[in-house]
Design a protein around this motif. Structure first.
Motif, PDB file in Angstrom:
ATOM      1  N   HIS A  39      -0.422  -2.339  12.226  1.00 24.34           N
ATOM      2  CA  HIS A  39      -0.400  -2.932  10.891  1.00 24.34           C
ATOM      3  C   HIS A  39      -1.760  -3.452  10.453  1.00 24.34           C
ATOM      4  O   HIS A  39      -1.842  -4.257   9.525  1.00 24.34           O
ATOM      5  CB  HIS A  39       0.625  -4.075  10.857  1.00 24.34           C
ATOM      6  N   THR A  40      -2.830  -3.001  11.091  1.00 24.65           N
ATOM      7  CA  THR A  40      -4.149  -3.523  10.747  1.00 24.65           C
ATOM      8  C   THR A  40      -4.978  -2.561   9.910  1.00 24.65           C
ATOM      9  O   THR A  40      -6.143  -2.843   9.653  1.00 24.65           O
ATOM     10  CB  THR A  40      -4.930  -3.880  12.026  1.00 24.65           C
ATOM     11  N   PHE A  41      -4.421  -1.448   9.482  1.00 23.37           N
ATOM     12  CA  PHE A  41      -5.204  -0.514   8.681  1.00 23.37           C
ATOM     13  C   PHE A  41      -4.281   0.308   7.789  1.00 23.37           C
ATOM     14  O   PHE A  41      -3.067   0.373   8.017  1.00 23.37           O
ATOM     15  CB  PHE A  41      -6.054   0.398   9.572  1.00 23.37           C
ATOM     16  N   ASN A  42      -4.872   0.918   6.779  1.00 20.37           N
ATOM     17  CA  ASN A  42      -4.118   1.712   5.815  1.00 20.37           C
ATOM     18  C   ASN A  42      -4.197   3.213   6.047  1.00 20.37           C
ATOM     19  O   ASN A  42      -3.284   3.948   5.671  1.00 20.37           O
ATOM     20  CB  ASN A  42      -4.626   1.435   4.391  1.00 20.37           C
ATOM     21  N   LEU A  43      -5.306   3.683   6.618  1.00 15.99           N
ATOM     22  CA  LEU A  43      -5.561   5.122   6.656  1.00 15.99           C
ATOM     23  C   LEU A  43      -6.498   5.447   7.811  1.00 15.99           C
ATOM     24  O   LEU A  43      -7.328   4.616   8.192  1.00 15.99           O
ATOM     25  CB  LEU A  43      -6.202   5.548   5.333  1.00 15.99           C
ATOM     26  N   VAL A  44      -6.362   6.658   8.361  1.00 18.48           N
ATOM     27  CA  VAL A  44      -7.296   7.164   9.366  1.00 18.48           C
ATOM     28  C   VAL A  44      -8.061   8.337   8.756  1.00 18.48           C
ATOM     29  O   VAL A  44      -7.462   9.262   8.197  1.00 18.48           O
ATOM     30  CB  VAL A  44      -6.566   7.633  10.645  1.00 18.48           C
ATOM     31  N   ILE A  45      -9.386   8.265   8.861  1.00 23.24           N
ATOM     32  CA  ILE A  45     -10.248   9.360   8.397  1.00 23.24           C
ATOM     33  C   ILE A  45     -11.064   9.827   9.591  1.00 23.24           C
ATOM     34  O   ILE A  45     -11.879   9.074  10.121  1.00 23.24           O
ATOM     35  CB  ILE A  45     -11.198   8.908   7.273  1.00 23.24           C
ATOM     36  N   THR A  46     -10.835  11.039  10.052  1.00 20.67           N
ATOM     37  CA  THR A  46     -11.617  11.579  11.161  1.00 20.67           C
ATOM     38  C   THR A  46     -12.679  12.520  10.614  1.00 20.67           C
ATOM     39  O   THR A  46     -12.414  13.309   9.711  1.00 20.67           O
ATOM     40  CB  THR A  46     -10.736  12.327  12.179  1.00 20.67           C
ATOM     41  N   ASN A  47     -13.867  12.411  11.152  1.00 20.87           N
ATOM     42  CA  ASN A  47     -14.997  13.209  10.673  1.00 20.87           C
ATOM     43  C   ASN A  47     -15.754  13.735  11.883  1.00 20.87           C
ATOM     44  O   ASN A  47     -16.289  12.956  12.665  1.00 20.87           O
ATOM     45  CB  ASN A  47     -15.908  12.342   9.802  1.00 20.87           C
ATOM     46  N   ALA A  48     -15.764  15.041  12.055  1.00 20.57           N
ATOM     47  CA  ALA A  48     -16.393  15.638  13.227  1.00 20.57           C
ATOM     48  C   ALA A  48     -17.329  16.759  12.806  1.00 20.57           C
ATOM     49  O   ALA A  48     -16.932  17.639  12.042  1.00 20.57           O
ATOM     50  CB  ALA A  48     -15.345  16.194  14.195  1.00 20.57           C
ATOM     51  N   PRO A  49     -18.577  16.745  13.279  1.00 21.31           N
ATOM     52  CA  PRO A  49     -19.508  17.820  12.927  1.00 21.31           C
ATOM     53  C   PRO A  49     -19.172  19.107  13.659  1.00 21.31           C
ATOM     54  O   PRO A  49     -18.768  19.097  14.817  1.00 21.31           O
ATOM     55  CB  PRO A  49     -20.864  17.268  13.382  1.00 21.31           C
ATOM     56  N   GLY A  50     -19.337  20.207  12.989  1.00 21.19           N
ATOM     57  CA  GLY A  50     -19.128  21.507  13.601  1.00 21.19           C
ATOM     58  C   GLY A  50     -20.408  22.315  13.596  1.00 21.19           C
ATOM     59  O   GLY A  50     -21.440  21.889  13.074  1.00 21.19           O
ATOM     60  N   SER A  54       0.827  -1.194   0.000  1.00 19.60           N
ATOM     61  CA  SER A  54       0.000   0.000   0.000  1.00 19.60           C
ATOM     62  C   SER A  54       0.866   1.250   0.000  1.00 19.60           C
ATOM     63  O   SER A  54       1.751   1.400   0.845  1.00 19.60           O
ATOM     64  CB  SER A  54      -0.917   0.017   1.234  1.00 19.60           C
ATOM     65  N   PRO A  55       0.612   2.174  -0.937  1.00 19.04           N
ATOM     66  CA  PRO A  55       1.374   3.432  -0.917  1.00 19.04           C
ATOM     67  C   PRO A  55       1.028   4.306   0.270  1.00 19.04           C
ATOM     68  O   PRO A  55       1.705   5.308   0.513  1.00 19.04           O
ATOM     69  CB  PRO A  55       0.966   4.099  -2.231  1.00 19.04           C
ATOM     70  N   LEU A  56      -0.023   3.940   1.024  1.00 20.29           N
ATOM     71  CA  LEU A  56      -0.410   4.718   2.196  1.00 20.29           C
ATOM     72  C   LEU A  56       0.318   4.274   3.460  1.00 20.29           C
ATOM     73  O   LEU A  56       0.168   4.909   4.502  1.00 20.29           O
ATOM     74  CB  LEU A  56      -1.917   4.605   2.421  1.00 20.29           C
ATOM     75  N   ASN A  57       1.084   3.213   3.380  1.00 24.52           N
ATOM     76  CA  ASN A  57       1.771   2.684   4.561  1.00 24.52           C
ATOM     77  C   ASN A  57       3.257   2.579   4.270  1.00 24.52           C
ATOM     78  O   ASN A  57       3.690   1.724   3.494  1.00 24.52           O
ATOM     79  CB  ASN A  57       1.206   1.310   4.946  1.00 24.52           C
ATOM     80  N   THR A  58       4.014   3.481   4.854  1.00 19.83           N
ATOM     81  CA  THR A  58       5.445   3.533   4.601  1.00 19.83           C
ATOM     82  C   THR A  58       6.113   4.296   5.733  1.00 19.83           C
ATOM     83  O   THR A  58       5.451   4.972   6.522  1.00 19.83           O
ATOM     84  CB  THR A  58       5.729   4.224   3.251  1.00 19.83           C
ATOM     85  N   ARG A  59       7.399   4.184   5.828  1.00 16.33           N
ATOM     86  CA  ARG A  59       8.139   4.981   6.814  1.00 16.33           C
ATOM     87  C   ARG A  59       8.012   6.445   6.455  1.00 16.33           C
ATOM     88  O   ARG A  59       8.090   6.823   5.282  1.00 16.33           O
ATOM     89  CB  ARG A  59       9.607   4.567   6.851  1.00 16.33           C
TER      90      ARG A  59
END
Length: 472
Positions: free
Chosen positions: A390-401, A239-244
């Motif tokens: 190592h169990t996921f590729n990306l974090v997406i946080t979504n918060a209402p304002g 995955s290009p989203l997981n790297t040093r």
């Protein structure tokens, strides 16, 4: 007052490294002249911002406290009042070559987000960035993830926002810098704490010989997530989203209209959150294709999706209060070419995971009128950290304002973007906030691994057009 860091506070404090600063960022763009054309006098200048922040610090007392380690590592670190607290060290000013462009602003935010906070001082900074075009200025705040838990400690953006141009009255703050405890005093206190709770000795021994991940394990959070296995094709080294990651960042933003997500919601009988994730999934798909990744219909990206669970307003659209932040893993169907099918998969996954979510309390937020979502993003990052690395590729946080205009020192806030940190081996993070009829994306990325972050930003707009086209 001396208080001990919680196990998760300690984990965040010790996880930080030069290449992984673990602070929550928030970027607010405000109209800083009456006319908005840049020719009038500024409503909010540096001195006024300093006065505003200083007058509100009593509402976030941890922002005057710093972390002290216990000698000989006999216990978790503690929060102590900073006897040399200097508000002008924490509230700073910067300026762009006027009139500054948005691109120049984003480059500056990337540089500021790259720098760790000073561990010898309270773990936060705020920047007034002047000379933006069209009579605007920006306020960038970064607070360490150990500092903000959303319950007993809020992000400072909560307290500097007002619902109107006239700042609300706040009780006078009679804070006086106290004497800081010495090492011997901290050591004696830690020994007394261990004597009263012998079982804590095991925790101390574990802390002394383990890293921050082990601290999280002692808190009982990582055991479940360690059993999760990343599924799909674009995982791990593929995955290009997981790297040093390096210590340098890139940052860009996307501004979209809340009305468009409402259109998608009405057409497909889904939630606003479902629609947002479907747009993000389409954007990630297009970005991966631009990199030449071979996608099949079954290709997924496993994503940690901490979401605010909130009470909706009378019109069914406006988020009013948040009761908890929930975190779960979702496989985003980036291999699916049909946007409607992508949305259907996401809606069903969220409905299933919603019955098994792990919640983080937000009781304080429920009772705080006009809250800013920065505290919710801080809580979301905490929730995401409970999953094994190592169990996921990306974090997406979504918060209402808030869906009504807010003000900082009399200046109207026009836009607000989260700047979420990169967790270990995460090349990018996506923070999303709704405010005043818009949905704002903050895309933070590693400078080396994600030189094409602008492609992802453009892909968000393309994905939105694709979803709206499917509504016809």
């Amino acid at each position: 007052m001396i208080t001990r860091l919680t196990p998760q506070d300690t984990a965040f404090y010790r996880l930080e490294s030069s290449s992984n600063p673990i602070h929550i960022g928030s970027l607010a763009i405000v109209r800083n002249t009456e006319s908005g054309e840049g020719g009038g006098a500024a409503i909010l200048d540096y001195d006024r911002l300093v006065d505003l922040v200083e007058s509100r610090l009593a509402l976030v007392p941890r922002y005057r406290r710093k972390v002290r380690e216990i000698p000989l590592s006999l216990g978790r670190p503690v929060w102590v009042e900073d006897s040399r607290f200097d508000i002008t060290y924490h509230v700073r000013r910067s300026a762009l070559p006027g009139p500054g462009t948005d691109e120049q602003l984003h480059d500056l935010i990337a540089r500021l987000a790259s720098h760790p906070l000073d561990p010898a001082r309270p773990l936060w900074e705020m920047y007034l960035i002047e000379r933006l075009s069209d009579g605007r200025c920006a306020i960038f705040t970064k607070s360490h993830s150990a500092l903000v838990d959303g319950d007993t400690a809020l992000e400072i953006g909560h307290v500097i926002l007002d619902a109107g141009p006239a700042p609300r009255d706040v009780a006078d703050d009679a804070w006086i810098a106290p004497r800081e405890p010495g090492d011997i005093e901290l050591l004696v206190g830690a020994l007394g704490h261990l004597a009263r709770q012998p079982r804590k000795a095991l925790e101390v021994a574990r802390d002394a010989g383990a890293g921050a991940v082990a601290v999280l394990e002692t808190a009982g959070r990582a055991a479940e997530s360690a059993a999760s296995v990343v599924k799909g094709v674009l995982t791990g080294a593929h995955s290009p989203l997981n790297t040093r990651t390096s210590r340098n960042r890139r940052f860009t933003v996307v501004r979209t209209e809340l009305a468009d997500y409402r259109t998608i919601r009405r057409r497909f009988d889904c939630s606003i959150n479902d629609a947002i994730l479907a747009v993000v999934t389409g954007a990630l798909r297009n970005w991966l294709l631009s990199r030449g990744e071979a996608l099949t219909e079954s290709t997924t990206l496993r994503t940690v999706v901490p979401m605010s669970v909130y009470v909706e307003g009378t019109n069914g659209d406006q988020a009013q209060t948040a009761s908890e932040v929930s975190s779960f893993l979702i496989d985003l169907p980036v291999g699916e070419p049909n946007p409607v099918i992508r949305l259907s998969h996401i809606a069903h996954a969220i409905e299933f995971n919603g019955r098994h979510r792990r919640g983080v309390r937000a009781r304080t937020l429920v009772h705080l009128a006009g809250f800013a979502p920065a505290s919710l993003h801080a809580m979301s990052v905490r929730a995401a950290s409970t999953f094994a690395e190592h169990t996921f590729n990306l974090v997406i946080t979504n918060a209402p304002g808030p869906q009504a205009p807010m003000y900082i020192g009399g200046a109207r806030m026009l836009e607000m973007y989260p700047v979420s940190p990169l967790l270990r081996n995460q090349a990018s993070s996506v923070g999303i906030t709704s405010y005043d009829g818009h949905v704002f994306y903050g895309l933070n990325a590693d400078r080396d691994a994600m030189a094409d972050i602008g492609v992802l930003a453009a892909a968000v707009r393309d994905s939105m057009e694709e979803m709206l086209g499917a509504c016809v």
